[in-house]
Design a protein around this motif. Structure first.
Motif, PDB file in Angstrom:
ATOM      1  N   LEU A   1      -3.793 -10.094  -5.436  1.00 36.40           N
ATOM      2  CA  LEU A   1      -2.625  -9.320  -4.972  1.00 36.40           C
ATOM      3  C   LEU A   1      -1.972 -10.006  -3.774  1.00 36.40           C
ATOM      4  CD1 LEU A   1      -3.903  -5.654  -5.291  1.00 36.40           C
ATOM      5  CD2 LEU A   1      -2.052  -6.733  -6.579  1.00 36.40           C
ATOM      6  N   GLY A   2      -2.823 -10.543  -2.875  1.00 35.16           N
ATOM      7  CA  GLY A   2      -2.283 -11.261  -1.721  1.00 35.16           C
ATOM      8  C   GLY A   2      -1.435 -12.452  -2.152  1.00 35.16           C
TER       9      GLY A   2
ATOM     10  N   ARG B   1       9.858 -16.192  -2.797  1.00 41.48           N
ATOM     11  CA  ARG B   1      11.085 -16.002  -3.579  1.00 41.48           C
ATOM     12  C   ARG B   1      12.192 -15.410  -2.712  1.00 41.48           C
ATOM     13  NH1 ARG B   1       8.921 -13.344  -9.075  1.00 41.48           N
ATOM     14  NH2 ARG B   1       7.894 -15.199  -9.857  1.00 41.48           N
ATOM     15  N   ALA B   2      11.806 -14.424  -1.908  1.00 44.97           N
ATOM     16  CA  ALA B   2      12.798 -13.777  -1.032  1.00 44.97           C
ATOM     17  C   ALA B   2      13.363 -14.790  -0.035  1.00 44.97           C
ATOM     18  CB  ALA B   2      12.150 -12.607  -0.303  1.00 44.97           C
ATOM     19  N   LEU B   3      12.491 -15.648   0.498  1.00 44.29           N
ATOM     20  CA  LEU B   3      12.963 -16.646   1.465  1.00 44.29           C
ATOM     21  C   LEU B   3      13.899 -17.661   0.801  1.00 44.29           C
ATOM     22  CD1 LEU B   3       9.652 -17.174   3.457  1.00 44.29           C
ATOM     23  CD2 LEU B   3      11.746 -16.122   4.306  1.00 44.29           C
TER      24      LEU B   3
ATOM     25  N   LEU C   1      -7.094  -6.404   0.837  1.00 43.28           N
ATOM     26  CA  LEU C   1      -6.499  -6.459  -0.507  1.00 43.28           C
ATOM     27  C   LEU C   1      -7.130  -7.602  -1.305  1.00 43.28           C
ATOM     28  CD1 LEU C   1      -2.602  -6.097  -0.330  1.00 43.28           C
ATOM     29  CD2 LEU C   1      -4.229  -4.563  -1.399  1.00 43.28           C
ATOM     30  N   PRO C   2      -7.295  -7.410  -2.607  1.00 39.50           N
ATOM     31  CA  PRO C   2      -7.837  -8.503  -3.431  1.00 39.50           C
ATOM     32  C   PRO C   2      -6.977  -9.760  -3.301  1.00 39.50           C
ATOM     33  CG  PRO C   2      -7.739  -6.474  -4.698  1.00 39.50           C
ATOM     34  CD  PRO C   2      -7.056  -6.201  -3.400  1.00 39.50           C
TER      35      PRO C   2
ATOM     36  N   GLN D   1       8.585  -6.699  -3.968  1.00 44.29           N
ATOM     37  CA  GLN D   1       9.377  -7.927  -4.186  1.00 44.29           C
ATOM     38  C   GLN D   1      10.869  -7.613  -4.136  1.00 44.29           C
ATOM     39  OE1 GLN D   1       8.195 -10.928  -7.040  1.00 44.29           O
ATOM     40  NE2 GLN D   1      10.221 -10.826  -7.977  1.00 44.29           N
TER      41      GLN D   1
ATOM     42  N   ARG E   1       0.125 -12.789  -5.026  1.00 46.41           N
ATOM     43  CA  ARG E   1       1.375 -12.341  -5.655  1.00 46.41           C
ATOM     44  C   ARG E   1       2.371 -11.876  -4.601  1.00 46.41           C
ATOM     45  NH1 ARG E   1      -0.225  -8.735 -10.768  1.00 46.41           N
ATOM     46  NH2 ARG E   1       2.027  -8.728 -11.041  1.00 46.41           N
ATOM     47  N   LEU E   2       1.866 -11.304  -3.535  1.00 44.17           N
ATOM     48  CA  LEU E   2       2.768 -10.926  -2.432  1.00 44.17           C
ATOM     49  C   LEU E   2       3.338 -12.170  -1.765  1.00 44.17           C
ATOM     50  CD1 LEU E   2       0.783  -7.943  -0.867  1.00 44.17           C
ATOM     51  CD2 LEU E   2       3.022  -7.818  -1.960  1.00 44.17           C
ATOM     52  N   ARG E   3       2.488 -13.200  -1.638  1.00 41.43           N
ATOM     53  CA  ARG E   3       2.969 -14.454  -1.037  1.00 41.43           C
ATOM     54  C   ARG E   3       4.086 -15.057  -1.888  1.00 41.43           C
ATOM     55  NH1 ARG E   3       2.380 -19.528  -1.917  1.00 41.43           N
ATOM     56  NH2 ARG E   3       0.809 -19.252  -3.538  1.00 41.43           N
TER      57      ARG E   3
ATOM     58  N   ALA F   1      -5.811  -2.200   3.931  1.00 43.99           N
ATOM     59  CA  ALA F   1      -4.721  -3.082   3.482  1.00 43.99           C
ATOM     60  C   ALA F   1      -5.100  -4.549   3.677  1.00 43.99           C
ATOM     61  CB  ALA F   1      -3.443  -2.762   4.252  1.00 43.99           C
TER      62      ALA F   1
ATOM     63  N   MET G   1      11.877  -7.126  -0.539  1.00 41.75           N
ATOM     64  CA  MET G   1      11.958  -8.395   0.204  1.00 41.75           C
ATOM     65  C   MET G   1      13.237  -9.143  -0.162  1.00 41.75           C
ATOM     66  SD  MET G   1       8.133  -9.928  -0.119  1.00 41.75           S
ATOM     67  CE  MET G   1       6.807  -9.463   0.981  1.00 41.75           C
ATOM     68  N   ILE G   2      13.549  -9.183  -1.448  1.00 40.78           N
ATOM     69  CA  ILE G   2      14.735  -9.931  -1.888  1.00 40.78           C
ATOM     70  C   ILE G   2      16.011  -9.261  -1.377  1.00 40.78           C
ATOM     71  CG2 ILE G   2      16.099 -10.500  -3.950  1.00 40.78           C
ATOM     72  CD1 ILE G   2      13.450 -11.223  -5.312  1.00 40.78           C
TER      73      ILE G   2
ATOM     74  N   ALA H   1       6.064 -13.447  -3.904  1.00 41.89           N
ATOM     75  CA  ALA H   1       7.247 -12.586  -3.758  1.00 41.89           C
ATOM     76  C   ALA H   1       7.980 -12.919  -2.461  1.00 41.89           C
ATOM     77  CB  ALA H   1       6.819 -11.120  -3.766  1.00 41.89           C
ATOM     78  N   ARG H   2       7.200 -13.144  -1.393  1.00 41.68           N
ATOM     79  CA  ARG H   2       7.802 -13.472  -0.095  1.00 41.68           C
ATOM     80  C   ARG H   2       8.551 -14.793  -0.174  1.00 41.68           C
ATOM     81  NH1 ARG H   2       4.058 -15.957   3.544  1.00 41.68           N
ATOM     82  NH2 ARG H   2       2.588 -14.478   2.670  1.00 41.68           N
TER      83      ARG H   2
ATOM     84  N   LYS I   1       0.828  -1.209   0.000  1.00 47.41           N
ATOM     85  CA  LYS I   1       0.000   0.000   0.000  1.00 47.41           C
ATOM     86  C   LYS I   1       0.862   1.259   0.000  1.00 47.41           C
ATOM     87  CE  LYS I   1      -4.344  -1.036  -0.087  1.00 47.41           C
ATOM     88  NZ  LYS I   1      -5.202  -0.438  -1.118  1.00 47.41           N
TER      89      LYS I   1
END
Lengths: 188, 143
Positions: free
Chosen positions: B42-43, B52-54, B38-39, A37, B45-47, B35, A40-41, B49-50, A20
Motif C-alpha cells: 500500500l505504501g 503521478r501527482a507531481l 501500513l503494508p 490518488q 502504491r501511495l508513492r 497508519a 493528490m492529482i 500515486a504521489r 486511512k
C-alpha cells in the motif's frame, strides 16, 4: 508558491493518514487508494501554485470532496443496478444517505492489516474500528481536528460547517469513542 | 454507562474540553501508529500515486507560460520584448495593406500617364474629343 520539493514532502507527510481516512469512510482499500490518488492529482493540477502553508487545508477539503464524489458515483451505480435488476427489494429505494450507507456496511467483512495475535496491534485495530464506526460527520471533525491537527476554524472551513458544529461533532465523537473503548477494556 | 471522560475533580467546561482534547490526542497517536504500519504494498502504491501527482504538477507548470503569454497580451508581468513580439503580426499586416495600397495607386497613376501621353502624342488634338460632331462620328457604326 510551493516548490516541487515542498509539494512532494507535503504529500508524503499526509498520504498515509489520507488513505486511512478514506478507508474509514468507504471501507474499501482499492476505493480509498483511488480517492487519495484523485485528491493528490487535483491538488497538484489546480493548486500547486499556492503557498505551501495553504496546502493542508486545500488537501483536506479536496479529500472530503473526493470521498463524497465516490459516494455519489456509488449512488449512481446502485441506481443503474436497481433499474436493471428484478431482485432488488423496494426497501433500498429512496434518498441516498451517507450515514445509512455506512451503517449498512458495518456488517461487511474488512481487511485486517494488523498482525493477529499481537496484543498491541489488536488494541490499535480496536481503536481504528471504533473510529470507523463513528457517524461520518463526527469522524470527519474528529480526524481533522485531532489527527490532522487543524484548528476549529480550519476544520469548519474544510467541512463547510460552523465552528460550533465542529466542537459539537468533536465532543460527541470523543465521548462515543471513550464509551465504546472502555466497554471493550481498551485504554488508548 | 458512566461517562469515562467525566472527572469529579475537574469542574467546568474548560476542564472538560481539555480532558476531551487529551483523550482525542491519545487516540490520534494510536491512529498514527496504525497508519505508519501500513503494508509495504500500500505504501508503494501511495508513492506511485504521489509521483503521478507531481508529474501532473510539473506538466501544469510547464504549460502555463505558453498559455499565459498567448492568452494575455496586455497582462502585467510580461516583458516589453514579449509585448512587442506579440504586436509584430499586427504591424506586419498593417504594413502589408499599406504596401498594396501604394502599389495600386502607383499602377493607376502610371496608367493615367500612359493614356495622357498617348492622347498628347496622337495626330488628333485632344480638343477634337470635345467637338460634338466628332463625338457623333465616333459613336456612328463603321461601314
Amino acid at each position: 508558491m510551493a516548490s516541487e520539493r515542498e509539494l512532494s514532502d507535503f504529500l508524503k507527510s499526509v498520504e498515509k493518514r489520507a488513505f486511512k481516512r478514506a478507508v474509514y469512510a468507504v471501507r474499501d482499500d482499492e476505493a480509498a487508494l483511488d480517492i487519495v490518488q484523485d485528491t493528490m492529482i487535483r491538488l497538484a493540477e489546480k493548486y500547486a501554485d499556492r503557498p505551501a502553508a495553504e496546502l493542508p487545508l486545500l488537501f483536506q477539503r479536496i479529500l472530503s470532496n473526493a470521498t463524497m464524489d465516490w459516494f455519489r458515483r456509488q449512488k449512481v451505480r446502485q441506481a443503474v443496478v436497481r433499474n436493471f435488476s428484478d431482485f432488488e427489494s423496494a426497501d433500498h429505494e429512496g434518498e441516498f444517505d451517507l450515514l445509512e450507507t455506512l451503517e449498512a456496511m458495518d456488517g461487511s467483512p474488512r481487511e485486517e492489516s494488523a498482525a493477529d495475535g499481537v496484543a498491541r496491534a489488536q488494541i490499535l485495530q480496536l481503536i481504528e474500528d471504533e473510529v470507523a464506526r463513528l457517524p461520518g460527520r463526527q469522524r470527519e471533525a474528529f480526524l481533522l481536528r485531532y489527527w490532522e491537527e487543524l484548528d476549529v476554524a480550519e476544520t469548519a472551513l474544510a467541512m463547510g460547517c460552523s465552528e460550533g458544529s465542529v466542537k459539537t461533532h468533536c465532543s460527541r465523537a470523543v465521548h462515543s469513542l471513550a464509551k465504546a473503548l472502555k466497554a471493550k477494556g481498551v485504554e488508548p | 454507562m458512566k461517562d469515562p471522560l467525566h472527572s469529579p475533580t475537574v469542574g467546568g467546561r474548560p476542564g472538560r474540553e481539555a480532558q476531551e482534547a487529551r483523550y482525542a490526542l491519545r487516540v490520534a497517536a494510536r491512529l498514527s501508529a496504525q497508519a505508519d504500519a501500513l503494508p509495504h504494498e500500500l505504501g508503494e502504491r501511495l508513492r506511485v500515486a504521489r509521483e503521478r501527482a507531481l508529474e501532473r504538477a510539473r506538466a501544469t507548470v510547464t504549460a502555463q507560460p505558453v498559455g499565459g503569454g498567448t492568452l494575455a497580451l496586455g497582462r502585467e508581468g510580461l516583458g516589453w520584448g514579449w509585448r512587442l513580439a506579440a504586436l509584430a503580426p499586427a504591424v506586419a499586416l498593417v504594413a502589408g495593406l499599406l504596401l498594396i495600397q501604394a502599389l495600386r495607386d502607383h499602377e493607376q497613376t502610371h496608367l493615367a500617364a500612359e493614356i495622357d501621353a498617348a492622347l498628347l502624342a496622337d495626330d488628333l488634338p485632344p480638343n477634337a474629343y470635345t467637338d460634338p460632331g466628332f463625338a457623333e462620328f465616333l459613336r456612328a457604326p463603321r461601314r
